[in-house]
Structures are given as structure tokens and as C-alpha cells.
Design a protein around this motif. Structure first.
Motif, PDB file in Angstrom:
ATOM      1  N   GLN A 205       0.851  -1.186   0.000  1.00  0.00           N
ATOM      2  CA  GLN A 205       0.000   0.000   0.000  1.00  0.00           C
ATOM      3  C   GLN A 205       0.889   1.239   0.000  1.00  0.00           C
ATOM      4  O   GLN A 205       1.801   1.366   0.817  1.00  0.00           O
ATOM      5  CB  GLN A 205      -0.921   0.004   1.232  1.00  0.00           C
ATOM      6  CG  GLN A 205      -1.860   1.193   1.281  1.00  0.00           C
ATOM      7  CD  GLN A 205      -2.768   1.153   2.512  1.00  0.00           C
ATOM      8  OE1 GLN A 205      -2.642   0.264   3.359  1.00  0.00           O
ATOM      9  NE2 GLN A 205      -3.663   2.111   2.613  1.00  0.00           N
ATOM     10  N   THR A 206       0.618   2.144  -0.935  1.00  0.00           N
ATOM     11  CA  THR A 206       1.320   3.418  -1.004  1.00  0.00           C
ATOM     12  C   THR A 206       0.271   4.513  -1.167  1.00  0.00           C
ATOM     13  O   THR A 206      -0.912   4.214  -1.395  1.00  0.00           O
ATOM     14  CB  THR A 206       2.292   3.461  -2.204  1.00  0.00           C
ATOM     15  OG1 THR A 206       1.532   3.588  -3.418  1.00  0.00           O
ATOM     16  CG2 THR A 206       3.148   2.201  -2.273  1.00  0.00           C
ATOM     17  N   GLU A 210      -2.756   0.474  -4.029  1.00  0.00           N
ATOM     18  CA  GLU A 210      -2.763  -0.648  -3.089  1.00  0.00           C
ATOM     19  C   GLU A 210      -3.161  -1.903  -3.849  1.00  0.00           C
ATOM     20  O   GLU A 210      -4.122  -1.894  -4.626  1.00  0.00           O
ATOM     21  CB  GLU A 210      -3.738  -0.414  -1.941  1.00  0.00           C
ATOM     22  CG  GLU A 210      -3.793  -1.581  -0.953  1.00  0.00           C
ATOM     23  CD  GLU A 210      -4.751  -1.359   0.204  1.00  0.00           C
ATOM     24  OE1 GLU A 210      -4.784  -2.208   1.122  1.00  0.00           O
ATOM     25  OE2 GLU A 210      -5.471  -0.335   0.180  1.00  0.00           O
ATOM     26  N   ILE A 238       6.959   5.409  -7.102  1.00  0.00           N
ATOM     27  CA  ILE A 238       6.817   4.447  -6.012  1.00  0.00           C
ATOM     28  C   ILE A 238       8.071   4.374  -5.143  1.00  0.00           C
ATOM     29  O   ILE A 238       8.003   4.094  -3.946  1.00  0.00           O
ATOM     30  CB  ILE A 238       6.442   3.054  -6.579  1.00  0.00           C
ATOM     31  CG1 ILE A 238       5.816   2.187  -5.483  1.00  0.00           C
ATOM     32  CG2 ILE A 238       7.635   2.364  -7.189  1.00  0.00           C
ATOM     33  CD1 ILE A 238       5.183   0.927  -6.020  1.00  0.00           C
ATOM     34  N   GLU A 241       7.911   7.081  -2.354  1.00  0.00           N
ATOM     35  CA  GLU A 241       6.736   7.087  -1.485  1.00  0.00           C
ATOM     36  C   GLU A 241       6.939   6.148  -0.301  1.00  0.00           C
ATOM     37  O   GLU A 241       7.766   5.232  -0.346  1.00  0.00           O
ATOM     38  CB  GLU A 241       5.497   6.651  -2.272  1.00  0.00           C
ATOM     39  CG  GLU A 241       5.045   7.647  -3.317  1.00  0.00           C
ATOM     40  CD  GLU A 241       3.789   7.194  -4.023  1.00  0.00           C
ATOM     41  OE1 GLU A 241       3.059   8.050  -4.537  1.00  0.00           O
ATOM     42  OE2 GLU A 241       3.539   5.970  -4.070  1.00  0.00           O
ATOM     43  N   ALA A 242       6.160   6.405   0.744  1.00  0.00           N
ATOM     44  CA  ALA A 242       6.130   5.474   1.870  1.00  0.00           C
ATOM     45  C   ALA A 242       5.413   4.197   1.423  1.00  0.00           C
ATOM     46  O   ALA A 242       4.303   4.263   0.895  1.00  0.00           O
ATOM     47  CB  ALA A 242       5.412   6.098   3.056  1.00  0.00           C
ATOM     48  N   ILE A 243       6.060   3.058   1.599  1.00  0.00           N
ATOM     49  CA  ILE A 243       5.519   1.775   1.150  1.00  0.00           C
ATOM     50  C   ILE A 243       5.194   0.911   2.362  1.00  0.00           C
ATOM     51  O   ILE A 243       6.078   0.612   3.166  1.00  0.00           O
ATOM     52  CB  ILE A 243       6.525   1.034   0.239  1.00  0.00           C
ATOM     53  CG1 ILE A 243       6.891   1.904  -0.968  1.00  0.00           C
ATOM     54  CG2 ILE A 243       5.954  -0.296  -0.220  1.00  0.00           C
ATOM     55  CD1 ILE A 243       8.029   1.333  -1.795  1.00  0.00           C
ATOM     56  N   THR A 244       3.948   0.541   2.486  1.00  0.00           N
ATOM     57  CA  THR A 244       3.535  -0.396   3.533  1.00  0.00           C
ATOM     58  C   THR A 244       3.413  -1.782   2.911  1.00  0.00           C
ATOM     59  O   THR A 244       2.608  -1.989   1.999  1.00  0.00           O
ATOM     60  CB  THR A 244       2.185   0.001   4.147  1.00  0.00           C
ATOM     61  OG1 THR A 244       2.288   1.321   4.685  1.00  0.00           O
ATOM     62  CG2 THR A 244       1.793  -0.965   5.261  1.00  0.00           C
TER      63      THR A 244
END
Length: 365
Positions: A205-206, A210, A238, A241-244
Motif C-alpha cells: 500500500q502506497t 494498493e 513508487i 513514497e512510503a511503502i507499507t
């Protein structure tokens, strides 16, 4: 001894072309027999060998070998026809070109992601032969092989490579300015495959997307959303970006509130909380590290019981099944203790308004 033969051919000159065609036909037949026999032996040897590396390398040249045998047949047929020297110069150059293509084609096949080279490389790098790093390196290597092959072919045909390279140098600045996004996406892809914040089939998820990662290319990463659409995100986007990465969860959270009526006796409320807490602590599917079940808040619509715990299972479907199981159990405990769930404030107001109207109607009677 063969004077009669030459005399016969001179009488029928078109037979030269028939014989040349027959030579090509012989090589066509030999192509199938030779490749089938040779590669059957290679397959047999590779099965008994300690490493399939050599076998895979030779198998990468199977189709190019068939092409080369046909080319050799055509070459010998042309030699038989004894063309002029200037034609032979071109024919020899064509033969060398096909030999270059033969080696380029073979190494191009060998640098594919399914080859033993990349399977072993993937295991050594991160223990995963399906890592996205492998197809990324494969594409780079295949690109280099194609560039090298076409460069050697150009040199074979006396093309001025130095002039071409000089032209690239003069136009390099303009090219770099025009290809800023492409270069940024390429290095973004390099960051993604080296740092590995996610891998193929991971749920990420970014702020942009997602879903499930399908592949990463030079320019973009493909993500399959839960609506089954395919989103292509530029690598430069990507990578910044913060990547979960939800697939890296070691346990999965369950967290919700249940509001019960304000007139619920304290003993009943305490009993519900304690019973559910004990049952969840003893459940084999629940992670024991943190289980918090408490009377938490005084809400507008009722007394809020908080349920906060984790499951060992992280996959979506199995997690939902466990959550459903204990949701049903919580409902059963509430019913056993005669504790009613509080209605939302709006529904409660409507219920009381209806009771008032019924009461007024009865009074009028």
C-alpha cells in the motif's frame, strides 16, 4: 574420370541449381537429425551431472543451431555454384553475420529468467528464485547482448561506429534532458530491486496504489488492485513514497468496539469482559503477546467494550474466518449474560418517539 559428368552438366546447366537445392535439402534433413541426436545426448548427460549449468547453456543454443545448419547448407550450395569473387565477398560477410547472430541468439536465450544461471543467482542473493531482482537483471543483460550483437554486425559491414558514438556524445545532453523521466524511472527500479521493500506477489500500500505486486520493469511497476484492475506506477514515483508491505505482517490485528446499553449492570459488564478475555487467551489461533479486552469508554449511544488482539494467521480469507468465529462467540457470551447491544442514537430516538406515540394513542382511548 568425371569428364562425362562435367559434360553432362554443361549440356544441362539448370542441373547446377537442382544440385544446389539438393545440398540445401540435405542440410535441412541433417538439421533435424543432428539437433535431435546431439541434444538427446546432452539431456542424458545433464541428468547425471552435478550441475545443469552446461546443459542449460547448450540447450539455449538449440534453436540457433538449427538456423545455423540451414545457413551452412545455403552457403555450401552457393559455393557449389561458384559465383563471381565480388559475390563471394558478400556471401562470406553474410555467413559471418549469421554466426554473430547465432552466438547472440544463444546467449540471449541463456540470459532468460528461467535459465539455471538466474535460478542459482536468485537463491544466492536473497534465497528466492522468484525475486524481482532476477527478471530485472535478465532484462539488462539481454539488452546489453543485443547492443553488443548489433555493434559487432555493424563493424562487420564497415559501419563507422566511432562516428555514431561521437554523434551520441554531441547529442547526449539533449537526450538526457528529453529522457529525464525515463532515467529517473530506471534508477527508481534499481532502488526497488536492490533495497527490496517488496517482492513479487506481495500486498503493498502506497499513497498512489494498493494491491498485489505483479512485476517490475525498467520504467514501471505493475500492481493488481483488489478490484482486479492493473495499475502501472512509474518507478520514480513508487520509490519516493512510503511503502507499507502488508505481506510482511508477522501477526494480524483485530480491533473493534461493541457498545452495550447504559442500564447494563456492572457485574454483567465485568463478567462479559472477563469471559471473552479468558476464552481468547486460550484460543490457539490468537497471538498471546497482546490481548486487550476492556470496558473502555462512555459513548453517547452506550458503554464501549474494546476488543484488541492479534491472530497468527495473516492471509485475508483465513483471518476473516477467525474473526468471524470469535465475533460469533462474543455474541453468544452477550446473550448468555443477557447483555443487550446499544442501538445507535438515531435509532434510539426513533424507538422512543414511537413508544411515545403509542402511549398517547392509548391514553386518548
Amino acid at each position: 574420370m568425371f569428364d562425362w559428368y562435367h559434360a553432362w552438366l554443361e549440356a544441362w546447366p539448370w542441373l547446377h541449381y537442382v544440385i544446389a537445392a539438393f545440398i540445401v535439402l540435405i542440410f535441412l534433413v541433417l538439421r533435424k537429425l543432428f539437433t535431435r541426436f546431439i541434444f538427446a545426448i546432452i539431456k542424458m548427460v545433464s541428468k547425471h551431472g552435478k550441475s545443469p549449468f552446461l546443459g542449460n547453456l547448450l540447450f539455449a543454443f538449440e534453436k540457433p543451431m538449427r538456423m545455423l545448419i540451414v545457413v551452412l547448407g545455403v552457403y555450401f550450395a552457393v559455393l557449389y555454384l561458384d559465383p563471381r569473387p565480388d559475390i563471394m565477398v558478400v556471401v562470406n560477410r553474410l555467413l559471418r553475420t549469421f554466426i554473430i547472430i547465432f552466438f547472440g541468439w544463444g546467449f540471449f536465450n541463456f540470459s532468460g529468467t528461467s535459465s539455471d544461471l538466474f535460478t542459482r543467482l536468485g537463491r544466492k542473493i536473497d534465497g528466492d528464485q522468484d525475486s524481482m531482482l532476477i527478471p530485472f537483471i535478465s532484462r539488462i543483460l539481454r539488452g546489453l547482448i543485443l547492443v553488443l550483437m548489433f555493434t559487432v554486425i555493424a563493424m562487420e559491414w564497415n559501419y563507422d561506429i566511432n562516428g555514431f558514438i561521437a554523434g551520441l556524445g554531441l547529442g547526449g545532453l539533449a537526450f538526457a534532458l528529453a529522457a529525464q523521466d525515463t532515467i529517473a524511472n530506471f534508477f527508481g527500479g534499481v532502488i526497488l530491486v536492490t533495497e527490496q521493500p517488496f517482492k513479487k506477489d506481495d500486498w503493498i500500500q502506497t499513497p498512489t496504489v494498493e494491491g498485489i505486486v505483479e512485476d517490475i520493469h525498467f520504467r514501471s511497476t505493475k500492481v493488481r488492485t483488489f478490484e482486479e484492475s492493473l495499475v502501472t506506477v512509474p518507478n520514480s514515483t513508487i520509490a519516493h513514497e512510503a511503502i507499507t508491505n502488508w505481506s510482511e505482517m508477522r501477526k494480524r490485528q483485530i480491533f473493534f468496539y461493541v457498545n452495550v446499553k447504559y442500564d447494563t449492570p456492572v457485574e454483567k459488564l465485568r463478567s462479559v469482559s472477563e469471559r471473552v478475555r479468558q476464552e481468547i487467551k486460550q484460543a490457539p489461533e490468537i497471538h498471546p503477546d497482546e490481548i486487550d479486552i476492556y470496558f473502555r469508554e462512555f459513548e453517547e449511544s452506550g458503554l464501549a467494550l474494546m476488543f484488541y488482539y492479534f491472530t497468527y494467521e495473516t492471509s485475508w480469507a483465513k483471518w476473516l474466518a477467525i474473526k468471524e468465529k470469535y465475533n460469533f462467540r462474543i455474541l453468544e457470551v452477550l446473550h448468555e449474560e443477557n447483555v443487550e447491544i446499544a442501538l445507535p442514537g438515531r435509532d434510539l430516538y426513533m424507538q422512543r418517539e414511537e413508544e411515545r406515540r403509542v402511549s398517547e394513542a392509548n391514553t386518548d382511548k
